[in-house]
Every structure is written in structure tokens, then in C-alpha cells.
Write a protein that holds these residues in place. Structure first.
Motif, PDB file in Angstrom:
ATOM      1  N   ALA A 137       2.139  -9.298   5.709  1.00  0.00           N
ATOM      2  CA  ALA A 137       2.416  -8.209   4.559  1.00  0.00           C
ATOM      3  C   ALA A 137       1.666  -8.410   3.409  1.00  0.00           C
ATOM      4  O   ALA A 137       1.747  -9.118   2.833  1.00  0.00           O
TER       5      ALA A 137
ATOM      6  N   LYS B 221       5.598  -4.407   0.590  1.00  0.00           N
ATOM      7  CA  LYS B 221       6.659  -3.928   1.139  1.00  0.00           C
ATOM      8  C   LYS B 221       7.777  -3.393   0.151  1.00  0.00           C
ATOM      9  O   LYS B 221       7.749  -3.833  -1.231  1.00  0.00           O
TER      10      LYS B 221
ATOM     11  N   VAL C 107       6.442  -1.283   4.920  1.00  0.00           N
ATOM     12  CA  VAL C 107       5.762  -2.360   4.808  1.00  0.00           C
ATOM     13  C   VAL C 107       4.062  -1.997   5.096  1.00  0.00           C
ATOM     14  O   VAL C 107       3.974  -1.162   5.924  1.00  0.00           O
TER      15      VAL C 107
ATOM     16  N   ALA D 176       0.730  -3.867   5.978  1.00  0.00           N
ATOM     17  CA  ALA D 176       0.103  -5.175   6.562  1.00  0.00           C
ATOM     18  C   ALA D 176      -1.191  -5.307   6.950  1.00  0.00           C
ATOM     19  O   ALA D 176      -1.622  -4.082   7.125  1.00  0.00           O
TER      20      ALA D 176
END
Length: 259
Positions: free
Chosen positions: A35, A38, A50, A52
Motif C-alpha cells: 500500500a 489508503k 487504496v 498500491a
């Protein structure tokens, strides 16, 4: 900053609301994701967002985007959830995708520690412009290279540009300095942009709106309003976590399709 399968979305007691969500869950493996930023909607955490870094991208097709945007909506009355994912070349475009799905821009702008830092204010300005642009930019193509050079670019068409509507957003990484830059280039058409990418025979052409009528550069317009914590590249400071592919030459469109 890896939070397990659901990135703390609390989906254990819920079922997919539709076939697309069920298919997304089957493809989803958070062990390969880290991540970058978020946000969860409080107080019931009914929605989660999120951005990532997808470490598996380096094993796929050369130039594949390495940033994933994830949006989850939980229906606590029906005990179901929807899960959407989308790959992007850079964090701001992933953030933009999430903002279009209800995430507040300021909430998804804060980046975790351990990634490259923006090198200058212009980088922050361009990133904010992308993040808050709505549907302004139609993405035509992307390419990510982890070596020779270390960069990623996104080729777009700007629906608000009266002149040179094809816009190229170029992110370049300097792992030694722990920083990166983002620049916007303006071109009359896709062929002109691809020619510049192939030859690099001059500086990236700046958009005409970067200048006032008196020739002063527009870059300082929003510097005072930007905080350096609002931007960070999804590329870890230590460089790629897996062996990197060899960059291949940029391809031109074939039969009208951008490759």
C-alpha cells in the motif's frame, strides 16, 4: 505497509455483490502488493480506497504499469461488497481513478514513508493537476521502465486543451537522490509525442498555458498552496523489489490501435 488480503477492508463476513467483484477477488493477491496510500470512509468504513505498488508487474509484459488502484464498497445491510481494481503508470492517475469513485482528493494524497520524494514544486503541481482533473484526460498509452532509463510515462488526450491537445506526463526517478520529477509535455498529435519519446532530441515541449502573456512562467501559480507531503512516487527508495525487464523500444500505433 502491507495489510493482508483485504487491506483492512473487513470483508470476511461479506459476499461479492456481483460477478465482476467475485472475479476481482479471484485475481486479487495482496501478498504481491504494498500500500502506498489508503483511505476509509468513517465511521462504518463502508467504503475503502487504496493505491498500491504491484511488485508482480515486472514479471509481466515489458512496460506494464506497476501501480494499482483498489476501491471497495461494503453493504452492511445486504452483507455484500463490490471490489474494483485498475492499473495505472503513476500514483496521481490511480488517485484520480479513486477520486472519481468517491474518494476525497486530500485524503488519498498522503503517501506512506519509504518511497521516492518529489524533487520540486512543479512536480507537486502537475501531480495535483492530474489527481483532481476528473475525466479531463483520456489515457491513450503508458510505459514503465525500471532501467535505462528509470521512468514511466502516460500519453493522454486533454479535453480542455484548445492547442496541442495530446499531453505526455513523464515521471523520471533518481534513486541516488531519493527523488523523482513529473513533467507535462504538449504535442499536436500522437505521432509527434511518440517521435519525441523515441528521439529525445530536445526538451519536453511545455504546454502553452504554462506562460502568461508577458512570458513569465506559470509554475509558481500554486506552489504556496501545496505541501510536500502530498506527493510521493510509488517506486521504493531502494529501487525495484524484483528483477527488472529490459526496456523495449516504444511502438507506434498499428491499425489505429495504440500499443
Amino acid at each position: 505497509m502491507n495489510d493482508g488480503f483485504d487491506f483492512d477492508f473487513d470483508l470476511d463476513e461479506l459476499a461479492p455483490a456481483d460477478d465482476a467483484s467475485a472475479e476481482a477477488v479471484e485475481r486479487f493477491w495482496s501478498g504481491d502488493l504494498t500500500a502506498v496510500t489508503k483511505h476509509h470512509i468513517a465511521p462504518d468504513r463502508s467504503r475503502g480506497y487504496v493505491v498500491a505498488h504491484d511488485r508482480t508487474a515486472v514479471w509481466g509484459a515489458p512496460g506494464a504499469p506497476q501501480v494499482m488502484a483498489i476501491a471497495v464498497a461494503r453493504d452492511l445491510q445486504q452483507f455484500t461488497f463490490t471490489l474494483e481494481t485498475s492499473h495505472h503508470a503513476t500514483v496521481p492517475f490511480a488517485q484520480n481513478w479513486l477520486v472519481e469513485r468517491g474518494c476525497p482528493p486530500a485524503k488519498i494524497a498522503q503517501i506512506a514513508k519509504g518511497y521516492l520524494d518529489p524533487a520540486d514544486d512543479l512536480t507537486l503541481q502537475v501531480e495535483q493537476q492530474i489527481r483532481e482533473s476528473g475525466t479531463r484526460y483520456e489515457v491513450l498509452d503508458t510505459y514503465t521502465s525500471d532501467s535505462g532509463p528509470c521512468e514511466t510515462w502516460t500519453l493522454t488526450r486533454d479535453s480542455q486543451a484548445d492547442q496541442v491537445p495530446v499531453r505526455l506526463f513523464l515521471e523520471e526517478w533518481d534513486h541516488d537522490a531519493g527523488t523523482y520529477t513529473v513533467r507535462e509535455g504538449a504535442f499536436a498529435d500522437v505521432d509527434a509525442a511518440r517521435s519525441w519519446l523515441e528521439d529525445r532530441d530536445g526538451p519536453l515541449p511545455e504546454p502553452p498555458e504554462y506562460r502568461y502573456d508577458d512570458g513569465a512562467v506559470l509554475r509558481a501559480r500554486t506552489r504556496a498552496a501545496l505541501a510536500r507531503s502530498a506527493g510521493t512516487s510509488a517506486i521504493p527508495k531502494t529501487g525495484p523489489a524484483a528483477p527488472t525487464p529490459v526496456a523495449v523500444p516504444v511502438q507506434r500505433p498499428v491499425q489505429g490501435r495504440l500499443l
